[in-house]
Write a protein that holds these residues in place. Structure first.
Motif, PDB file in Angstrom:
ATOM      1  N   PRO A  20       0.813  -1.118   0.055  1.00 39.71           N
ATOM      2  CA  PRO A  20       0.087  -0.100   0.029  1.00 39.71           C
ATOM      3  C   PRO A  20       0.784   1.246   0.069  1.00 39.71           C
ATOM      4  O   PRO A  20       0.726   2.076  -0.765  1.00 39.71           O
ATOM      5  N   PHE A  21       1.801   1.376   0.646  1.00 35.93           N
ATOM      6  CA  PHE A  21       2.780   2.704   0.772  1.00 35.93           C
ATOM      7  C   PHE A  21       3.287   2.768  -0.782  1.00 35.93           C
ATOM      8  O   PHE A  21       3.474   4.078  -1.127  1.00 35.93           O
ATOM      9  N   VAL A  22       3.831   1.687  -1.236  1.00 36.20           N
ATOM     10  CA  VAL A  22       4.375   1.824  -2.959  1.00 36.20           C
ATOM     11  C   VAL A  22       3.229   2.525  -3.789  1.00 36.20           C
ATOM     12  O   VAL A  22       3.331   3.282  -4.459  1.00 36.20           O
ATOM     13  N   VAL A  23       1.962   1.793  -3.367  1.00 37.66           N
ATOM     14  CA  VAL A  23       0.966   2.219  -4.552  1.00 37.66           C
ATOM     15  C   VAL A  23       0.764   3.681  -4.262  1.00 37.66           C
ATOM     16  O   VAL A  23       0.463   4.568  -4.991  1.00 37.66           O
ATOM     17  N   LEU A  24       0.288   4.143  -2.866  1.00 38.60           N
ATOM     18  CA  LEU A  24       0.122   5.489  -2.679  1.00 38.60           C
ATOM     19  C   LEU A  24       1.254   6.512  -2.957  1.00 38.60           C
ATOM     20  O   LEU A  24       1.043   7.558  -3.559  1.00 38.60           O
ATOM     21  N   GLN A  25       2.676   6.076  -2.840  1.00 34.64           N
ATOM     22  CA  GLN A  25       3.526   6.830  -3.191  1.00 34.64           C
ATOM     23  C   GLN A  25       3.481   7.137  -4.811  1.00 34.64           C
ATOM     24  O   GLN A  25       3.872   8.250  -5.216  1.00 34.64           O
ATOM     25  N   THR A  26       3.371   5.946  -5.632  1.00 29.74           N
ATOM     26  CA  THR A  26       3.340   6.057  -6.889  1.00 29.74           C
ATOM     27  C   THR A  26       2.348   7.059  -7.324  1.00 29.74           C
ATOM     28  O   THR A  26       2.305   7.911  -8.360  1.00 29.74           O
ATOM     29  N   ILE A  27       0.949   6.966  -6.782  1.00 32.10           N
ATOM     30  CA  ILE A  27      -0.212   7.793  -7.030  1.00 32.10           C
ATOM     31  C   ILE A  27       0.275   9.209  -6.774  1.00 32.10           C
ATOM     32  O   ILE A  27       0.032  10.302  -7.424  1.00 32.10           O
ATOM     33  N   SER A  28       0.794   9.438  -5.663  1.00 35.45           N
ATOM     34  CA  SER A  28       1.358  10.917  -5.335  1.00 35.45           C
ATOM     35  C   SER A  28       2.391  11.421  -6.292  1.00 35.45           C
ATOM     36  O   SER A  28       2.141  12.765  -6.631  1.00 35.45           O
TER      37      SER A  28
END
Length: 134
Positions: free
Chosen positions: A74-82
């Motif tokens: 989830p952290f990677v997914v959210l960072q990518t979206i950011s």
């Protein structure tokens, strides 16, 4: 899945920033219309965004490799979206930005500044993530 095990952390970061730089260049060319940017933005509100697109997968996979995590974390997914959001922010806020600059169109100098601001913010974020082993 893509694998970047053969690269050291600095090579991964360099590759990541090169890809991001290319995305910024593409986003601010005339090849991407304001309507297409708005469509990308609208997709998020309508929950039809495609996280299976190759750009998202490549960036999230490379970021996951930099952070020693899985691309589904989830952290990677959210960072990518950011990160992707930072790239399109000035296009989404196109009219507001131009009005604040008292201009009707972005000039080449503005686009260089936008690219530098965006790329520097993303690089600072990546450096911070690496440093803090998030």
């Amino acid at each position: 899945s893509l694998d970047f095990y053969y690269l050291d952390i600095n090579e991964k970061k360099e590759k990541f920033l090169k890809i991001i730089s290319g995305l910024i260049d593409y986003t601010y060319t005339n090849e991407v219309t304001n309507d297409e940017i708005l469509l990308l933005f609208r997709e998020q509100f309508d929950c039809i965004g495609n996280i299976d697109n190759p750009v998202f997968k490549y960036i999230s996979n490379l970021l996951a490799s930099i952070l020693s995590k899985k691309e589904t974390d989830p952290f990677v997914v959210l960072q990518t979206i950011s990160i992707l959001s930072q790239i399109i922010a000035f296009r989404i806020m196109n009219n507001t930005t131009l009005k604040a600059l008292n201009k009707s169109n972005f000039e080449t100098e503005d686009l260089v500044t936008i690219k530098n601001i965006t790329l520097n913010q993303i690089e600072l974020n990546i450096d911070n993530l690496i440093k803090n082993k998030v």
